[in-house]
Scaffold this active site. Structure first.
Site, PDB file in Angstrom:
ATOM      1  N   ASP A 283       0.830  -1.193   0.000  1.00  0.00           N
ATOM      2  CA  ASP A 283       0.000   0.000   0.000  1.00  0.00           C
ATOM      3  C   ASP A 283       0.878   1.261   0.000  1.00  0.00           C
ATOM      4  O   ASP A 283       1.796   1.365  -0.810  1.00  0.00           O
ATOM      5  CB  ASP A 283      -0.952  -0.040   1.211  1.00  0.00           C
ATOM      6  CG  ASP A 283      -2.082   0.969   1.115  1.00  0.00           C
ATOM      7  OD1 ASP A 283      -3.028   0.711   0.363  1.00  0.00           O
ATOM      8  OD2 ASP A 283      -1.998   2.023   1.778  1.00  0.00           O
ATOM      9  N   TYR A 429      -1.745  10.928   1.323  1.00  0.00           N
ATOM     10  CA  TYR A 429      -2.249  10.814  -0.045  1.00  0.00           C
ATOM     11  C   TYR A 429      -2.072  12.134  -0.789  1.00  0.00           C
ATOM     12  O   TYR A 429      -1.655  12.163  -1.952  1.00  0.00           O
ATOM     13  CB  TYR A 429      -3.729  10.414  -0.027  1.00  0.00           C
ATOM     14  CG  TYR A 429      -3.958   8.963   0.283  1.00  0.00           C
ATOM     15  CD1 TYR A 429      -4.465   8.094  -0.680  1.00  0.00           C
ATOM     16  CD2 TYR A 429      -3.680   8.441   1.546  1.00  0.00           C
ATOM     17  CE1 TYR A 429      -4.686   6.757  -0.400  1.00  0.00           C
ATOM     18  CE2 TYR A 429      -3.895   7.117   1.844  1.00  0.00           C
ATOM     19  CZ  TYR A 429      -4.399   6.275   0.862  1.00  0.00           C
ATOM     20  OH  TYR A 429      -4.595   4.948   1.156  1.00  0.00           O
ATOM     21  N   HIS A 530      -5.967  -7.354   0.087  1.00  0.00           N
ATOM     22  CA  HIS A 530      -5.015  -6.265   0.255  1.00  0.00           C
ATOM     23  C   HIS A 530      -4.290  -6.313   1.600  1.00  0.00           C
ATOM     24  O   HIS A 530      -3.109  -5.984   1.676  1.00  0.00           O
ATOM     25  CB  HIS A 530      -5.772  -4.941   0.113  1.00  0.00           C
ATOM     26  CG  HIS A 530      -4.908  -3.725   0.092  1.00  0.00           C
ATOM     27  ND1 HIS A 530      -4.019  -3.457  -0.922  1.00  0.00           N
ATOM     28  CD2 HIS A 530      -4.795  -2.700   0.975  1.00  0.00           C
ATOM     29  CE1 HIS A 530      -3.400  -2.304  -0.678  1.00  0.00           C
ATOM     30  NE2 HIS A 530      -3.854  -1.829   0.466  1.00  0.00           N
TER      31      HIS A 530
END
Length: 557
Positions: A283, A429, A530
């Site tokens: 990730d 992000y 994930h």
């Protein structure tokens, strides 16, 4: 429609003229058409006649050559290592750390949960398709307040030795686990990097597995598992819950992009006396690990990930052109993980709203997540469901309880809550795409193009296709600029990948070699998602162990 798609895909991927060398976006687009015309013809005839695989491969190779010419790898400039703290005090000590869920924090959390408003009734048979199901959210919150054993979980987390040290002005927290080594085998440092929305404790079961000495391995691991800056106990805020005042410094400076996190992680390893090391990452951690491998390949002995992908321009060209004839780029058994692109686009549009929010206005959502356990849990649960197996969203609990020990997620939620770290975690992000603040995250040139284009209903299909191509061409010009240096730069570091069935991205090995030419291991599985550290820790640990063995052979060790 197929002609339009063919033209679109060819034009978008073949060549992008630098913004400084053309008088307008239209001039650049027209130059692209001229340069790409022979390739367009080859692809057109190979697809719209009887498909000739040899002709298509020849056309694809020609397109990739154009892409490589248009987007050459650039030498990396000198990378700054800024001081992130607000004070000049430099402390190089490594201090023991203990997780503590204070009574004040627990009381405050329970009060907020017990005094929440009634949740809006869910729609019939909607499951989690509109967002986190109110019934499951209520159950989750009630367990967090009344069933979750804060003391027992605190003891569990503290069973893993932890420390904290100041790197570039920030306190960085990390688990530091050394495998027993009664037979004097070589000790290999392994840096493990987590992602969003979990914490470093995502890897506790993997650590347990890697702590075991194996007869078939001539090495053991020393694992350093940090919280990324802005997550959990790294860059922590010590809160006095009675006065609601922050008592510790944290960075308030713009620019904590993944590569800056990577510099901090590299310096952490140097602080601990590890000049060379292996990396496992997933990730957000994969973006950090990739940056370390690009910036400091002499430091990284190998990079292993369960989130493998390349965003080099030639990879994007393969992805788009491969839609015309998938057998040219992907094995038949994995084609549904890559194509049709419309299905992938639908998945991302339906499930990546959180990404856009955190990448554009992270503080808007972060303030709510750090203040309300309802917002905190609702926002993150949907992420867990989507990244585990989106098919489970029709179920009330998103099929989470069948795949995880949910206390593990409560641990991560509680650490984030105690540290008020959701705003700073969400900012990672935005910082990853901070093209206006960080010259290393953008290309030189005039920046993005703004396109305003409308087609009348009487416009021919050909002109509509051309207009749409022009629009997407301009978007491509902008997208390629993001993280430009890192996107264009392959790394010689040995690389290994494990592809779980429900991972958010799948790419064939040929795609991965664009970025990581020294691919030593790649496994593709029919299960898992994930959050592999929680869901499939033994499989993940075994993949790390076998990959490192191959990387050791690569180095001649």
């Amino acid at each position: 429609m197929r002609v339009s798609a063919c033209l679109l895909l060819c034009l978008v991927v073949v060549k992008c003229v630098d913004g400084q060398t053309v008088s307008s976006p239209l001039a650049g687009f027209l130059q692209t058409v001229v340069d790409a015309f022979p390739v367009i013809c080859d692809v057109f005839f190979s697809v719209f006649g009887e498909v000739n695989e040899t002709a298509f491969q020849t056309a694809l190779s020609a397109a990739l050559r154009l892409v490589d010419l248009a987007f050459p790898a650039k030498p990396l400039p000198r990378v700054p290592e800024p001081w992130w703290g607000d004070h000049a005090k430099r402390d190089t000590s490594v201090r023991r750390f203990t997780v503590h869920f204070s009574d004040e924090m627990i009381t405050d959390l329970r009060h907020r949960i017990h005094n929440r408003r009634n949740l809006t009734h869910p729609l019939h048979n909607a499951g989690n398709t509109y967002g986190t199901h109110a019934g499951y959210l209520a159950h989750f919150l009630d367990y967090w307040a009344n069933g979750y054993d804060f003391g027992a979980r605190e003891d569990w987390l503290n069973s893993f030795p932890q420390s904290i040290t100041n790197i570039q002005g920030l306190d960085i927290h990390f688990i530091h686990a050394r495998a027993p080594n009664p037979h004097g085998k070589k000790v290999l440092p392994l840096l493990m990097l987590h992602g969003f929305p979990v914490t470093a404790f995502e890897f506790v079961y993997v650590i347990q597995d890697l702590m075991e000495e194996r007869d078939d391995c001539d090495f053991v691991f020393e694992m350093i598992v940090p919280h990324l800056p802005g997550y959990g106990y790294s860059e922590v805020r010590k809160i006095n819950f009675s006065s609601n005042i922050e008592e510790a410094e944290a960075t308030y400076k713009i620019g904590m992009a993944p590569y800056q996190m990577g510099i901090i992680m590299k310096n952490l390893m140097l602080r601990l006396g590890k000049p060379q090391f292996y990396i496992h990452a997933g990730d957000v951690g994969q973006a950090v690990g990739d940056a370390i491998a690009v910036l400091f390949p002499e430091r990284v002995l190998g990079l292993h990930t369960n989130f493998p992908f390349s965003t080099r321009p030639r990879t994007m060209a393969k992805l788009l052109l491969g839609q015309l004839y998938p057998p040219a780029v992907v094995e038949a058994q994995y084609e549904d993980r890559l194509y049709p692109l419309t299905a992938r686009l639908k998945f991302y549009l339906e499930n990546f709203g959180y990404f856009h929010m955190q990448a554009s206005k992270p503080d808007n959502v972060g303030h709510g997540l750090d203040d309300s356990p309802v917002a905190h849990a609702s926002w993150l649960i949907q992420n867990l469901i989507m990244a585990t197996d989106v098919a489970g969203e029709r179920l009330i609990d998103g099929n989470l309880s069948a795949n995880y020990n949910m206390d593990d997620f409560y641990d991560s939620f509680t650490v984030h809550w105690a540290c008020r770290s959701m705003t700073t975690a969400a900012r990672s992000y935005a910082e990853a795409l901070a093209v206006h603040q960080d010259p290393l995250s953008m290309s030189t040139g005039k920046g993005s193009y703004t396109v305003h284009w409308t087609c009348q209903s009487t416009t021919t299909a050909y002109v509509e296709a051309l207009a749409f191509c022009f629009y997407l061409y301009c978007l491509q010009c902008y997208a390629i600029r993001l993280n430009n240096y890192f996107n264009r730069t392959p790394t010689p570091v040995p690389f290994a990948a494990i592809n779980f069935r429900h991972e958010l991205i799948y790419q064939p090995d040929d795609f991965l070699r664009d970025k990581y030419p020294n691919l030593v291991q790649s496994n593709t599985l029919d299960f898992g998602g994930h959050f592999a550290g929680y869901q499939e820790p033994e499989v993940l640990a075994d993949s790390i162990r076998t990959a490192v063995a191959k990387m050791e052979q690569f180095h001649g060790n």
